[in-house]
Write a protein that holds these residues in place. Sequence first.
Motif, mmCIF file in Angstrom:
data_model
loop_
_atom_site.group_PDB
_atom_site.id
_atom_site.type_symbol
_atom_site.label_atom_id
_atom_site.label_comp_id
_atom_site.label_asym_id
_atom_site.label_seq_id
_atom_site.Cartn_x
_atom_site.Cartn_y
_atom_site.Cartn_z
ATOM 1 N N PHE A 22 0.825 -1.202 0.000
ATOM 2 C CA PHE A 22 0.000 0.000 0.000
ATOM 3 C C PHE A 22 0.867 1.262 0.000
ATOM 4 C CE2 PHE A 22 -4.526 -1.252 1.435
ATOM 5 C CZ PHE A 22 -4.482 -2.377 0.632
ATOM 6 N N ARG A 23 2.028 1.196 0.637
ATOM 7 C CA ARG A 23 2.932 2.359 0.612
ATOM 8 C C ARG A 23 3.416 2.616 -0.812
ATOM 9 N NH1 ARG A 23 8.482 2.398 0.906
ATOM 10 N NH2 ARG A 23 8.560 0.261 1.731
ATOM 11 N N PHE A 24 3.813 1.567 -1.506
ATOM 12 C CA PHE A 24 4.237 1.737 -2.896
ATOM 13 C C PHE A 24 3.080 2.192 -3.778
ATOM 14 C CE2 PHE A 24 7.603 -1.553 -1.777
ATOM 15 C CZ PHE A 24 8.629 -0.627 -1.738
ATOM 16 N N ALA A 25 1.869 1.719 -3.474
ATOM 17 C CA ALA A 25 0.698 2.152 -4.235
ATOM 18 C C ALA A 25 0.489 3.648 -4.084
ATOM 19 C CB ALA A 25 -0.538 1.385 -3.764
ATOM 20 N N LEU A 111 -6.573 -11.294 -13.448
ATOM 21 C CA LEU A 111 -6.808 -10.032 -14.153
ATOM 22 C C LEU A 111 -5.454 -9.419 -14.497
ATOM 23 C CD1 LEU A 111 -9.569 -8.580 -11.784
ATOM 24 C CD2 LEU A 111 -9.896 -9.981 -13.831
ATOM 25 N N HIS A 112 -5.375 -8.762 -15.643
ATOM 26 C CA HIS A 112 -4.098 -8.229 -16.119
ATOM 27 C C HIS A 112 -4.126 -6.701 -16.217
ATOM 28 C CE1 HIS A 112 -2.618 -12.260 -16.999
ATOM 29 N NE2 HIS A 112 -3.822 -12.517 -17.489
ATOM 30 N N TRP A 113 -2.958 -6.146 -16.445
ATOM 31 C CA TRP A 113 -2.763 -4.704 -16.598
ATOM 32 C C TRP A 113 -3.114 -3.939 -15.314
ATOM 33 C CZ3 TRP A 113 0.302 -4.123 -20.411
ATOM 34 C CH2 TRP A 113 0.122 -4.766 -21.633
ATOM 35 N N ILE A 114 -2.936 -4.569 -14.170
ATOM 36 C CA ILE A 114 -3.220 -3.902 -12.892
ATOM 37 C C ILE A 114 -2.045 -2.990 -12.522
ATOM 38 C CG2 ILE A 114 -3.667 -4.241 -10.430
ATOM 39 C CD1 ILE A 114 -5.934 -5.200 -12.285
ATOM 40 N N GLU A 115 -2.353 -1.753 -12.096
ATOM 41 C CA GLU A 115 -1.316 -0.819 -11.647
ATOM 42 C C GLU A 115 -1.319 -0.728 -10.126
ATOM 43 O OE1 GLU A 115 -0.632 2.729 -14.120
ATOM 44 O OE2 GLU A 115 -2.499 2.177 -15.141
ATOM 45 N N LEU A 116 -0.142 -0.532 -9.560
ATOM 46 C CA LEU A 116 0.005 -0.512 -8.108
ATOM 47 C C LEU A 116 -0.947 0.490 -7.444
ATOM 48 C CD1 LEU A 116 3.856 -0.769 -7.456
ATOM 49 C CD2 LEU A 116 2.097 -2.460 -6.926
ATOM 50 N N GLY A 117 -1.102 1.645 -8.053
ATOM 51 C CA GLY A 117 -1.929 2.680 -7.454
ATOM 52 C C GLY A 117 -3.378 2.272 -7.272
ATOM 53 N N ASP A 118 -3.827 1.267 -8.038
ATOM 54 C CA ASP A 118 -5.216 0.834 -7.952
ATOM 55 C C ASP A 118 -5.419 -0.323 -6.977
ATOM 56 O OD1 ASP A 118 -6.092 2.673 -9.869
ATOM 57 O OD2 ASP A 118 -5.543 1.340 -11.517
ATOM 58 N N VAL A 119 -4.332 -0.890 -6.471
ATOM 59 C CA VAL A 119 -4.448 -2.086 -5.635
ATOM 60 C C VAL A 119 -5.285 -1.856 -4.376
ATOM 61 C CG1 VAL A 119 -3.130 -3.696 -4.194
ATOM 62 C CG2 VAL A 119 -2.401 -3.227 -6.540
ATOM 63 N N PRO A 120 -5.090 -0.772 -3.613
ATOM 64 C CA PRO A 120 -5.923 -0.601 -2.415
ATOM 65 C C PRO A 120 -7.417 -0.569 -2.725
ATOM 66 C CG PRO A 120 -4.012 0.843 -2.305
ATOM 67 C CD PRO A 120 -4.022 0.256 -3.689
ATOM 68 N N ALA A 121 -7.803 0.139 -3.781
ATOM 69 C CA ALA A 121 -9.228 0.208 -4.130
ATOM 70 C C ALA A 121 -9.752 -1.157 -4.570
ATOM 71 C CB ALA A 121 -9.438 1.241 -5.233
ATOM 72 N N ILE A 122 -8.933 -1.908 -5.302
ATOM 73 C CA ILE A 122 -9.342 -3.251 -5.734
ATOM 74 C C ILE A 122 -9.518 -4.160 -4.532
ATOM 75 C CG2 ILE A 122 -8.620 -5.300 -7.009
ATOM 76 C CD1 ILE A 122 -7.177 -3.410 -8.971
#
Length: 583
Positions: A22-25, A111-122
């Motif tokens: 989450f910090r990297f996100a 699922l593909h093309w996931i970006e780190l910034g979206d991980v918390p919301a996902i």
Amino acid sequence: MPSKVEGWKDEVYGTEIRDHLFRFAAEGWDAIPEDERDAWFERFKWWGLYHQRKGQESYFMLRVGTPLGRLTPEQLRVVGEIAAEYATGPAENPEWDGAYCDWTTRQSIQLHWIELGDVPAIFEKLEAHGLSTIQACGDSWRNIVGSPLAGRDADEHLDVWPLVQELNAAFKGNPAHSNLPRKWKVSVTGDTRGSGQGDINDLAFEPATKERDGETVKGFNVRVGGGLSRKEPRLARDIDVFCTPERMTDVSAGISALFRDHGDRDNRFNARIKFLVDEWGAEKLREVLQEYVDYDLPTAGEDLRHQYDYNAGRADSAGDYVGVHEQADGRYFVGLSVLVGRTSASDTIALADLAEAYGSELVGITQRQNLVVADIDEGDLEEFLAEPLLERYAPDPHPFMRGSIACTGTEYCSLSIVETKNRMVRYARWLKDNVLVPEGVEDFHIHLSGCTASCAQPQIADISLRGMKTRKDGEPVEAFDIGLGGGLGENPQFADWVELRVAADEVPGYVRNLLATFETERRDGESFRDFVARHDEDDLQNLAEPEETTYEDPFMHNTKTTWYPYAADDDLAASPAPSTADD
């Protein structure tokens, strides 16, 4: 000395990875120091994130574990919505557009093309609906596989769904079992069709009975050490242990701890329990296991393997869930054929809506990458089968469409050598249009795997395809090793590799010629697997020849060196990666 990965895990592993993720996100892709990326990518796997391959820097594959492949329609809809919102990449796939869901051979979702910034919301959206990525990857308990219809299947020994829920609760996030030497794959089979595919799992509970005090007790025999990868497949070995449902968690904890303590942490190539069983033998493993449990382990009971028909290669086999089947409660489940295990995000949402509209409470993922909609009332069945969506995901597909499986391939995977998903789609369509299926053959399996990691489980297929490279007309091209006659069932058998490095565009011709030989030389009612089994090694190599046909393969170039095989300009230099924070 412990391997490099073990050193990384000693520093940070398990549930604590989430805070760093989450910090990297929050800080962005560039916050991960370049010289630490391999370490963090290895750790991220514990939370279901795999970094995609060269040319796709900053993008990740996200895996969601679903025990026994079970989803509610609402959960299925959430997965489709996440795919549409967060898994649309910078280039479209020619078959599935920009956003889609992959259903895996271990009943998970990718699922593909996931970006780190979206991980918390996902994560927030998944967890709000009872879904999780915890230990979907990494050196720990993976997704527990078996029948998605447990409790509903009319061909059932025991309802294992409560047992699998208990195992999932006991071992996901459990510090005592969260850092194993390597991945830990578990199957629990409660039906008599053998849908858990226990023979290829690290730990397998298979249906059995045992006489005790004049009564027949239902439970499971325990097998250990199955697996397919590294060109060293193993069938799980019987360790002469019978386990009642009440003892399943105790036995699981004992074997998991045994592997934790005795598995190889120096050499990751030898860190699977199959190699420990090779070294010790089943008898010693049982003796050591006894030290890890607090009761006397009963000897094995009488198993039910003679009834297995899931991927068994039998002429009368019908155990893959595709089609219309009556449930134990009188309602019906409908198994849908999903070619190579991929549906678009929009179709995923549409299927969720359809299941909900017909009163279903369960959509299941099978180990053959297909989907099952349960709980259809008999009076609604005709109308459900007439729904337009089922024209694309048919419950009565052509054998070549029904039996085609493919892994991720060079589209995203750094290990794969060749393109897989789109190629297998084209293979299946060409074979359907150009090759006569031998009489009586309804369930014919072709598994295409991009490398020796065997994610498409090629060794247990009628025809096995394993990605390679070769030269043709002086040029390097994508190619396949070809194996024949694999399958599970009562007497499992791995495929015999009979042709090596066949150019990809000559594979359909080989299959056509092979099936023509089968049609000519088969005995009455003989299955393809039985046909292969009665030929010796020399004969197998002479059954058919590769051949160029009308089939045209668009991926003969080295797709491993592209940034994305289907991009208009697929050269690595044209890659838009890494994505920027404001992209």
